[in-house]
Enzyme design. Structure first.
Site, PDB file in Angstrom:
ATOM      1  N   TRP A 128      40.628   9.843  26.739  1.00  0.00           N
ATOM      2  CA  TRP A 128      41.510   8.888  27.419  1.00  0.00           C
ATOM      3  C   TRP A 128      42.637   8.479  26.463  1.00  0.00           C
ATOM      4  O   TRP A 128      42.384   8.201  25.294  1.00  0.00           O
ATOM      5  CB  TRP A 128      40.684   7.660  27.850  1.00  0.00           C
ATOM      6  N   ASP A 209      31.121   5.654  27.183  1.00  0.00           N
ATOM      7  CA  ASP A 209      32.097   4.934  27.993  1.00  0.00           C
ATOM      8  C   ASP A 209      31.859   5.326  29.453  1.00  0.00           C
ATOM      9  O   ASP A 209      32.045   6.477  29.836  1.00  0.00           O
ATOM     10  CB  ASP A 209      33.522   5.335  27.533  1.00  0.00           C
ATOM     11  N   LYS A 244      37.354   0.464  38.636  1.00  0.00           N
ATOM     12  CA  LYS A 244      37.464   1.520  39.652  1.00  0.00           C
ATOM     13  C   LYS A 244      36.384   1.380  40.712  1.00  0.00           C
ATOM     14  O   LYS A 244      36.680   1.404  41.895  1.00  0.00           O
ATOM     15  CB  LYS A 244      37.372   2.913  39.016  1.00  0.00           C
TER      16      LYS A 244
END
Ligand code: LMR
Length: 394
Positions: A128, A209, A244
């Site tokens: 990311w 993560d 999300k």
């Protein structure tokens, strides 16, 4: 002057696109940039279940007094269950409410810096966009391990395993639990087992993560590596985001779970993490977490949430196929099959920087510079234009 020596920085590679896209007046512009879910109308509405919980919260909440550095204990317990589902020894795990996935990562970094003089965290290449600035900026040393084969658009599991085998004992390895950002490609269960074996053998510390739980297969499958490792390693870190899967992006909701070697170590880690929080943001924001807590502690709201989560997941799967088929029609010599092998919001389109710039300048199509696209921006209305435009720049 105090600020005279400073210079303006380039806009953030991902968040900078939000404003650029907004300021573009073209009617047929398409946003494939920031990782935000969009429905078939191109909108990001508040989930119905969130609206229901929010209303209930307004009607029943009787105080906004501070809850403390770790936030709500009930939220933390619910997130711990969502994460581990009983796979970890609760006496060894502490969970803290945090401001989104980023906030959790930042607290984890602060904790690692207290635990070790020079902690090294190994991150996938690529990872990311914000992992390196966020964790590196906090003071951690980051080193890459191979992950994505850009030519073949597959995970290079052999190279990854080989690299992990030579990571010094005790180092920390950052893994994406599911919906790898940016590639969208995750290890299979068999590959996760092999990766876990190396982690156990080398006594590495998994730092997982989990920003997209529920966006790949389902809530349980997506947590496979977390739960697989939970009863096999002595220590582990897991960061969660509710941005999300609950659509709570701007409310900043996340959690940080730390598994320590035993209950005594857990108490020490909890007190240190609490102190790290105090030195950064003091206490986490409450509103979004209170909504998540309400949803996860009410069976009827939980099942409504799971239905909406499945709808988002299914749409992402459908639009991947939609874009893939449109591209196959128009650019048949080029293989875009990795679009359908990936899950979650992202995958690489596999085009170069010049082609990305032309798509933005000439066609109003926005994606980040690595050619990572957020497939949620694809709709039945724009897919033809999108595939035509991509083909035109190939
Ligand atoms: C993304 O990768 O686009 C999202 O996680 C949003 C962000 O903060 O970068």
């Amino acid at each position: 002057m105090l600020f005279e020596s400073m210079q303006t920085l380039p806009a953030d590679a991902i968040l900078g696109l939000i404003a650029e896209y907004k300021n573009d007046s073209r009617a047929d512009k398409i946003d494939l940039g920031v990782g935000v879910y969009r429905n078939a109308d191109g909108l990001t509405p508040v989930l119905d279940v969130v609206k229901t919980a929010e209303q209930r919260l307004v009607d029943t909440q009787d105080s906004k007094a501070y809850l403390g550095t770790a936030g709500s204990q009930s939220f933390n317990a619910a997130m711990q269950t969502l994460t581990f589902a009983g796979s970890a020894d609760d006496a060894r795990v502490t969970t803290l409410q945090a401001p989104g996935g980023s906030g959790s990562l930042r607290v984890a970094a602060g904790l690692l810096l207290r635990a070790r003089k020079k902690p090294t965290v190994w991150v996938s290449e690529p990872t990311w966009n914000n992992h390196v600035p966020l964790l590196g900026g906090a003071g951690l040393e980051l080193k890459p391990y191979p992950y994505y084969d850009t030519d073949r658009h597959v995970i290079d599991a052999d190279a990854m395993l080989e690299a992990l085998r030579s990571v010094p004992k005790g180092d920390i390895v950052l893994l994406h639990a599911c919906c790898h950002n940016p590639s969208g490609l995750d290890p299979t269960e068999q590959q996760w087992r092999a990766i876990s074996d190396v982690i156990i053998e080398r006594e590495l510390v998994p730092f997982i993560d989990m920003a997209y739980q529920g966006f790949s297969a389902d809530l349980d499958t997506d947590a496979f590596v977390v739960r697989h490792l939970a009863d096999k390693v002595a220590e582990m870190i897991v960061t969660n985001s509710c941005s999300k899967n609950f659509g709570l992006y701007r409310d900043r909701v996340g959690s940080l779970s730390i598994m320590a070697a035993d209950s005594k170590a857990r108490a020490v880690v909890a007190s240190q993490a609490s102190n790290v929080v105090r030195t950064i943001y003091s206490v986490p924001p409450d509103h979004g977490a209170a909504i998540v807590e309400m949803i996860l502690n009410d069976a009827s709201l939980t099942s409504k949430w799971q239905v909406e989560l499945a709808q988002m997941r299914d749409r992402l799967r459908e639009v991947r196929v939609l874009l893939h088929d449109a591209l196959k029609n128009k650019a048949s010599s080029r293989d875009f099959s990795h679009l359908t092998r990936a899950t979650g919001m992202f995958c690489f389109l596999g085009i170069n920087a010049e082609q990305i710039d032309t798509l933005k300048a000439d066609y109003g199509i926005y994606m980040i510079g690595s050619s990572r696209i957020n497939v949620a921006g694809v709709t039945t209305d724009n897919v033809e234009y999108l595939a035509e435009s991509i083909t035109a720049v190939l």
